[in-house]
Enzyme design. Structure first.
Site, PDB file in Angstrom:
ATOM      1  N   ALA A   1       0.810  -1.122  -0.216  1.00  0.00           N
ATOM      2  CA  ALA A   1      -0.243   0.047  -0.174  1.00  0.00           C
ATOM      3  C   ALA A   1       0.918   1.140  -0.036  1.00  0.00           C
ATOM      4  O   ALA A   1       2.215   1.116  -0.188  1.00  0.00           O
ATOM      5  CB  ALA A   1      -0.870   0.116   1.219  1.00  0.00           C
TER       6      ALA A   1
ATOM      7  N   ASP B   1     -11.590   2.024   9.839  1.00  0.00           N
ATOM      8  CA  ASP B   1     -11.047   1.783   8.556  1.00  0.00           C
ATOM      9  C   ASP B   1     -11.721   0.415   8.159  1.00  0.00           C
ATOM     10  O   ASP B   1     -10.861  -0.375   7.663  1.00  0.00           O
ATOM     11  CB  ASP B   1      -9.526   1.934   8.148  1.00  0.00           C
ATOM     12  CG  ASP B   1      -9.155   2.251   6.897  1.00  0.00           C
ATOM     13  OD1 ASP B   1      -9.977   2.428   6.220  1.00  0.00           O
ATOM     14  OD2 ASP B   1      -8.157   1.899   6.814  1.00  0.00           O
TER      15      ASP B   1
ATOM     16  N   GLN C   1       4.411  -1.990   3.469  1.00  0.00           N
ATOM     17  CA  GLN C   1       3.918  -3.250   2.733  1.00  0.00           C
ATOM     18  C   GLN C   1       4.322  -4.320   3.633  1.00  0.00           C
ATOM     19  O   GLN C   1       4.887  -4.073   4.469  1.00  0.00           O
ATOM     20  CB  GLN C   1       4.698  -3.546   1.216  1.00  0.00           C
ATOM     21  CG  GLN C   1       6.059  -3.677   1.535  1.00  0.00           C
ATOM     22  CD  GLN C   1       6.838  -3.771  -0.035  1.00  0.00           C
ATOM     23  OE1 GLN C   1       6.350  -3.093  -0.929  1.00  0.00           O
ATOM     24  NE2 GLN C   1       7.843  -4.460   0.311  1.00  0.00           N
ATOM     25  N   VAL C   2       3.479  -5.643   3.337  1.00  0.00           N
ATOM     26  CA  VAL C   2       3.841  -6.655   4.453  1.00  0.00           C
ATOM     27  C   VAL C   2       4.702  -7.892   3.708  1.00  0.00           C
ATOM     28  O   VAL C   2       4.228  -8.127   2.568  1.00  0.00           O
ATOM     29  CB  VAL C   2       2.304  -7.168   4.628  1.00  0.00           C
ATOM     30  CG1 VAL C   2       2.055  -8.428   5.280  1.00  0.00           C
ATOM     31  CG2 VAL C   2       1.397  -5.805   5.090  1.00  0.00           C
TER      32      VAL C   2
END
Length: 546
Positions: A133, A288, A137-138
């Protein structure tokens, strides 16, 4: 402005013009010199005339990058600022950007872990990101200490300077809004930008997100409604967060949920229950909850459980806000618009001098058509939106916590009706709201309040005799002080009166001596003695004023 800022500003304006976004500015606000300057400097016609204005705005923000994408997402929740055709397009903005190099992510992790190699803490670290994103990031891995599967969220390197640079430009543009738009001042652009900046900077702190996730997990511990993955706080830092890896079905993958045998009606109703539980029971809600952050467990599909991730944005309401919000909902669905207006005034959401009759009439005009629909089709989120938009005409201050709640409620409604189109939100929420309000008033609330404050009173009761004695002593001392001050004031008044009397005598003697000196010079020293006596009396009066 620095050369870099000038280049970036040029690119932003060029992008806006290439999408024809100067249409947002009324022509009468663009003076002839400004129109000539715009054409001469940029020479950039609208290249997307076939697209609607809202679509062009969305595409322009996507082209400008992550800071502007998130700004557009935030603006989509402020439907008082834009007509629905634009707000709906902004809501389609996707926070998806190309991943950065996995080697850089690895370096970020090692830096956060004290410059120790990743292999010292994790096994099976996947250098290819699982998701990416605009902010982070992951990557996936296993904890070396226990072999558990985890995901590692890493902030993008050098993202902060980019955000600060773009925010400076957004602030500059916000200052121009009141000059360019007729309604610019009412929109409070600087306030909107400040709210966005705070949200964005909060998302950059992964320790804050970790703390939010831990709190939400504690609130729903052992709950069949919502599961929050475990956070491994020993591995967390402001730029890195490690949490349990989960496997679930994306909440918007209806086909997969149905194939798994999920009870869709119960799942949709539980979404509403989860939301209202967070807001009214816990005063702490996930802000969110779009479909990308919600999954459904594969296990026990007949008793479905949500899985929530990404707690970077959370909201909270104080006790008064919760009570007024719950009573507002109930009064609205009972069509008691007078009560709705009074609640807005009592809560301080609108100024205390607001004309309640006019406010009630405005609410009725806007909201009564909503009841033309069946109750099951009425949107809670749009109810709030209509109420807030009407209230803003009566100078309602922007309430960030309520804006965030309204956005989240719209997400929940959208997901719920996608899962089960016949979902009746009011039927699901009304018992919860009525039970909560009943619990806040009357004898049960009194007992609970006493229990909550019992430790305080247990500590203070032994001190009461001493407090009473001290109060009486202080009261006596205060009375003595008051009497002393009153006596001194009286003495001062007496002295002032005597001084004025002596001043008068002294002035009379001096005037008399002057007249005698002029008219009877044969009296010798007598006028002089009168003058001396007058001066002496005047000096005595002056001394008594000290």
């Amino acid at each position: 402005m620095t050369p870099g800022e000038i280049r970036r500003l040029y690119f932003i304006i060029k992008t806006f013009l290439s999408y024809g976004l100067d249409e947002l500015i009324p022509r009468m606000r663009l003076t002839l010199p400004l129109r000539i300057w715009r054409r001469g400097l940029f020479w950039m016609p609208n290249r997307h005339k076939d697209l609607e204005l809202g679509t062009r705005l969305r595409l322009a923000l996507q082209e400008l990058g992550p800071v502007w994408i998130k700004f557009g997402q935030m603006l989509s929740t402020r439907r008082d600022l834009f007509p629905p055709v634009i707000a709906d397009q902004l809501a389609l903005l996707q926070d998806r950007v190309a991943p950065f190099d996995g080697k850089l992510a690895k370096q970020q992790i090692e830096k956060a872990m004290g410059d120790r190699p990743v292999e010292e803490w994790f096994d099976d670290f996947d250098i290819t990101p699982l998701a990416s994103a605009s902010i982070a990031q992951v990557h996936t891995a296993r904890l070396k200490e226990n072999g558990k599967e985890v995901v590692i969220k890493v902030i993008r390197p050098d993202i902060l300077p980019v955000i600060k640079a773009d925010m400076k430009l957004i602030y500059r543009l916000a200052r121009w809004v009141p000059r360019l738009l007729p309604d610019g001042r009412r929109l409070r652009p600087m306030e909107v930008v400040r709210e966005y900046e705070k949200t964005l900077l909060d998302e950059l702190d992964l320790l804050r997100e970790a703390a939010n996730a831990i709190q939400l997990r504690r609130n729903f511990e052992n709950s069949p409604m919502l599961y929050v993955p475990e956070v491994y706080s020993d591995y967390c830092s402001p730029t890195m967060m490690v949490m349990e890896r989960i496997y679930g079905i994306p909440v918007n993958d209806v086909a997969a949920l149905e194939a798994n045998g999920t009870d869709m009606k119960l799942l949709a109703e539980r979404g509403v229950q989860v939301f209202f539980t967070q807001v009214f029971r816990d005063s702490f809600f996930h802000g969110d909850m779009h479909p990308g952050n919600i999954f459904v467990s594969h296990d026990h599909p007949h008793d479905p459980q949500y899985i929530g991730i990404d707690c970077g944005i959370v909201g909270s309401l104080n006790k008064e806000d919760k009570r007024y919000l719950a009573e507002n909902f109930i009064a609205f669905f009972n069509r008691d618009y007078r009560r709705v207006a009074e609640l807005h005034v009592d809560s301080g959401w609108v100024p205390p001098d607001t004309n309640v009759e006019e406010f009630e009439s405005a609410i009725r005009t806007v909201c009564e058509p909503i009841f033309e629909k069946p109750l099951a089709e009425i949107s809670f989120g749009h109810v709030l939106l209509n109420l807030f938009n009407t209230a803003r005409r009566f100078n309602m201050e922007v309430q960030p916590q309520l804006v965030l709640l309204q956005k989240t409620l719209l997400y929940i409604e959208g997901v719920g009706r996608q899962l089960y189109p016949q979902l009746d939100l009011w039927k699901t929420a009304k018992p919860f709201l009525e039970s909560w309000i009943k619990d806040q008033v009357g004898f049960p609330a009194l007992v609970r309040s006493f229990k909550e404050k019992a430790p305080f009173w247990a500590e203070k009761i032994p001190e009461i005799p001493e407090l009473v004695y001290n109060s009486l002593r202080q009261g006596k001392q205060l009375q003595q002080s008051v009497d002393k001050i009153a006596h001194e004031l009286q003495e001062h008044r007496v002295k002032q009166g005597q001084s004025r009397y002596l001043f008068g005598i002294g002035a009379t003697l001096m005037l008399s001596s002057t007249l005698l000196f002029i008219n009877r010079p044969d009296w010798g020293m007598s006028p002089g003695w009168l003058m001396a006596g007058g001066i002496l009396v005047w000096l005595i009066g002056w001394r008594r004023t000290d």
